[in-house]
Design a protein around this motif. Structure first.
Motif, PDB file in Angstrom:
ATOM      1  N   ALA D  94       0.835  -1.207   0.000  1.00  0.00           N
ATOM      2  CA  ALA D  94       0.000   0.000   0.000  1.00  0.00           C
ATOM      3  C   ALA D  94       0.872   1.260   0.000  1.00  0.00           C
ATOM      4  O   ALA D  94       0.529   2.268  -0.621  1.00  0.00           O
ATOM      5  CB  ALA D  94      -0.919  -0.006   1.224  1.00  0.00           C
ATOM      6  N   PHE D  95       2.005   1.181   0.682  1.00  0.00           N
ATOM      7  CA  PHE D  95       2.968   2.288   0.687  1.00  0.00           C
ATOM      8  C   PHE D  95       3.474   2.543  -0.734  1.00  0.00           C
ATOM      9  O   PHE D  95       3.514   3.690  -1.196  1.00  0.00           O
ATOM     10  CB  PHE D  95       4.133   1.938   1.620  1.00  0.00           C
ATOM     11  N   ALA D  97       1.937   1.822  -3.470  1.00  0.00           N
ATOM     12  CA  ALA D  97       0.816   2.379  -4.243  1.00  0.00           C
ATOM     13  C   ALA D  97       0.712   3.884  -4.024  1.00  0.00           C
ATOM     14  O   ALA D  97       0.547   4.664  -4.969  1.00  0.00           O
ATOM     15  CB  ALA D  97      -0.490   1.688  -3.858  1.00  0.00           C
ATOM     16  N   GLY D  98       0.801   4.310  -2.760  1.00  0.00           N
ATOM     17  CA  GLY D  98       0.735   5.747  -2.465  1.00  0.00           C
ATOM     18  C   GLY D  98       1.902   6.493  -3.093  1.00  0.00           C
ATOM     19  O   GLY D  98       1.741   7.616  -3.593  1.00  0.00           O
ATOM     20  N   TYR D  99       3.059   5.862  -3.062  1.00  0.00           N
ATOM     21  CA  TYR D  99       4.253   6.461  -3.661  1.00  0.00           C
ATOM     22  C   TYR D  99       4.038   6.665  -5.164  1.00  0.00           C
ATOM     23  O   TYR D  99       4.325   7.732  -5.711  1.00  0.00           O
ATOM     24  CB  TYR D  99       5.457   5.545  -3.403  1.00  0.00           C
ATOM     25  N   ALA D 101       1.135   6.876  -6.714  1.00  0.00           N
ATOM     26  CA  ALA D 101       0.078   7.869  -6.913  1.00  0.00           C
ATOM     27  C   ALA D 101       0.643   9.280  -6.841  1.00  0.00           C
ATOM     28  O   ALA D 101       0.333  10.135  -7.679  1.00  0.00           O
ATOM     29  CB  ALA D 101      -1.027   7.683  -5.881  1.00  0.00           C
ATOM     30  N   ALA D 102       1.485   9.526  -5.846  1.00  0.00           N
ATOM     31  CA  ALA D 102       2.033  10.875  -5.679  1.00  0.00           C
ATOM     32  C   ALA D 102       2.958  11.260  -6.826  1.00  0.00           C
ATOM     33  O   ALA D 102       3.044  12.423  -7.204  1.00  0.00           O
ATOM     34  CB  ALA D 102       2.772  10.982  -4.341  1.00  0.00           C
TER      35      ALA D 102
END
Lengths: 147, 147, 147, 147, 147, 147, 147, 147
Positions: D94-95, D97-99, D101-102
């Protein structure tokens, strides 16, 4: 000079082929990219991920799969050619133009004179407006021929 | 939470007023921006810089003056609402959507169901699709009411 | 020094209140932001845009509406506090941590020792790991008290 | 079109091999990257830098060494596939994925239907959700086959 | 013109006070920021998060807590003043200078002539080299006095 | 709409005053910034840092002190007006224009028709070309009057 | 995995050679870059541009010529190794570390335990701290051996 | 080390050839790029897109076509050499310098001593000032010879 050129917009005429063939004949150092241009395959891009009961979500899934390819093509190009035809809304072409503008990617529009007023914002951020594929080929030749 | 919202697209219906008034009635902490929405003034934005003999250059000059305001509004907004009506090509609205997408600015589209297929790429990068201004007001209320 | 702090993660305990109240008591110059933390409202964030027949699309629409607020909060914060509780997967908290890391936004994790191994990548990019809200308040006091 | 694909998440099933082999069989123009996927080696990545007396610092050192490789892989990929299995917390996935996305890197999630609600924020920023490796191979084929 | 100035480096002489007081006397429109400059408090910044058995990890935790404040101060400043004294290694000051250079934040160094050769790379990316706080005050006055 | 406008270029005529006074009379919501425009003070900006034996280094030091103010003004403006007069080389004005272009800051050039060919690259990246300060005031009025 | 590694800092011991030779022996897929490491040549980098009467400007010119190479090396590397020895101030090494940190380039420090306290800010932003070149070689092997 | 060098400015003397030939003789690992340097072709770059009735628009169209090549060359170079001759305004050279400065691309100016005062802002952001092509070749040799 070598250029990577992204071809965006209308898929119902052969403008892409004219540009690609024209550049080949001149042996220009250019590589081209596009969205998937086969209409039915493009509309069905997300179908393999499961059936949908509404056309909104079917379209949505396909559009987001296609966006992976389009985004990659735009972000790695040096120049985009964005074609607007007489028919259809072609909002995706205008969307690509705005995307290029925000990234600082130069683009050239390709459309008839009849669309000048409707495309004034899109043309306003473009580097040039061409009316036929030969003009595009000539510009690409000019841009890349000198070392 | 406070939000700066940019309203893009159709200028021939009162959707902007409905959203702005709706938010005022709910006392939401929101400020709005738009392009100049008076049609004739917008088309004439560059006229003061000297007359042109072709409509292309007249449109071009006005579009580039208007772009100063639009670019500033998009780059300083937190969210854009992008409206597509039934009439006209509205390529500038799709252009704004692409510009937002490339900058990572979230946007919500506002249009009828009949435009779903034509707008699939624009909707594919949107955070939401709304069909009427009340839905927009409700989302804005939801987003901003909690501290 | 003034700080804008984003509070991410677990919504089933009162850790947010403890931090906010603790900072208020110390009169620290800090403003806080969060996602909408009311569970049912958050799950229903997209419901006003029309009913869905599958839970995937209902969740999808709500998640994307919520993302408008979350993205805005992360991008305008100076520091994030990211809380992981014992229960639930809390992938959204880890997602927020990765989002912060990619943007270069500093974050502090808040979790029990039992989660150390599972959170090693998330902690590895954090500026600090705290085990209770008091430690967070003390760090915030330290960071902001000198002019 | 050529793509660089980063494979993130679960290391206890053979989904990576299925995707890589599937793409090889189709002779797709794709290169793959991953974190070090050998579990024990990964946990021991920092051990050569000196022994630690607490598991927090041992994990911390290894996580930061691993982050060099992961960060490099994400930043140079064109697309990420992010896999969530039934077991374990998988906060690192999930980390990632967020990386992504940003950074604006597109990603596709790969997980069972049972995880839909828990992953709604992660799926909300994804370009697609797939349920098995074959679907991933098919999308990769679609994205890369046309020139 | 208003400026936000970050003061970095040596904490064992009163150069910060001389600059701040000098600007106050001239009523310049300047706000100042610094790391926490109380030496013992700074070294103990992470102590509240739990005791450590090695000085490396104690220092590490404190440095990372302090980095939250420093990073915020650098990223929000318009100009940095970076002071090198005769004593100590002051690698953190040179680190701040490199951080400013990479972000494109202008900085002025403040040091004696004896350090010229050792600081040539740091001075090479600076906008100016000053030898005493009065020179700094004069430059700040020059930069901000005209509207 | 409120705008921050940076005024760059020629310091030997009163074009700045004409624009600023014109906007004041119309009560426009605009703030202006400039380099230090007093010629002798500007040339002497670095003199307080110690005497130089060559004019190159004297100029160099002053230019770099002035660059702190100019860079700050450009980076915080929403629009730049860049003036070229008949006399002098005014390479700093062209430098500012290039700086704006690379940052995506819109700018308007202000110069006589006689300079059109020499300024074609600078005008090519501009949003508009004006020939007198009144035209600038009118554009600023147009851009800012509607809410 | 292939890596580009920038080697920064101390030029009076053979640590660079140890790392490069160690990696060659292991046949790792790594390319290395450095500043010009010949001390006298580096100090004289700007001498060809004309003689200077002060050591400040001689150093300044050389530092700025060297910065072209260093900046290029840092910006194109995937990882930096930053070495601090016992002697000299080595502010350029700390400057490079700060530059890496601001760009998000991961770096590993290489220094004796005696420097731990003085380097706490530099180590605080590092991915790892190594005490000898063999440890660096081992990490590089770990990072690059798996495909 | 390999470098990509962009050559900007004066097209009426053979400084480009001197640098390129000088580097060839030394077998340096350097590739060069430039705008189209044939004067008439450059002025006519946009002529193929249709005739114009004013010189402003003819120049404008050509400048924007040329900008596609120039922008691409600057953004992909590692270093620019910017030449100012005695004659002509050469605002495009100063524009390129500003563009480089804003992007953080290092550049070296090449001009006679007589232009020092007029170019102080352009030189102030440069990495070096050279007076003849041989000095440029020597710096390029110094920068690229060591591995």
């Amino acid at each position: 000079m070598k250029l990577k050129v992204y071809l965006s917009g209308e898929i119902h005429s052969d403008w892409r082929t004219q540009i690609i063939e024209g550049c080949k004949r001149q042996e220009l150092n250019i590589t081209f990219s596009s969205a998937v241009t086969e209409h039915d395959a493009s509309d069905a891009a997300g179908d393999g991920l499961g059936e949908e009961s509404t056309s909104f979500w079917r379209d949505h899934k396909s559009a987001k799969v296609n966006a992976i390819r389009i985004k990659h093509a735009i972000e790695s190009c040096d120049l985009a050619i964005i074609r607007f035809g007489e028919k259809y809304k072609q909002w995706n072409a205008a969307f690509d133009a705005g995307y290029c503008a925000a990234l600082g990617k130069p683009y050239i529009t390709l459309h008839d004179e009849s669309l000048v007023h409707a495309l004034k914002e899109v043309d306003g951020s473009a580097q040039a407006w061409a009316q036929n594929p030969e003009q595009i080929v000539n510009i690409l030749k000019y841009l890349t021929t000198q070392a």
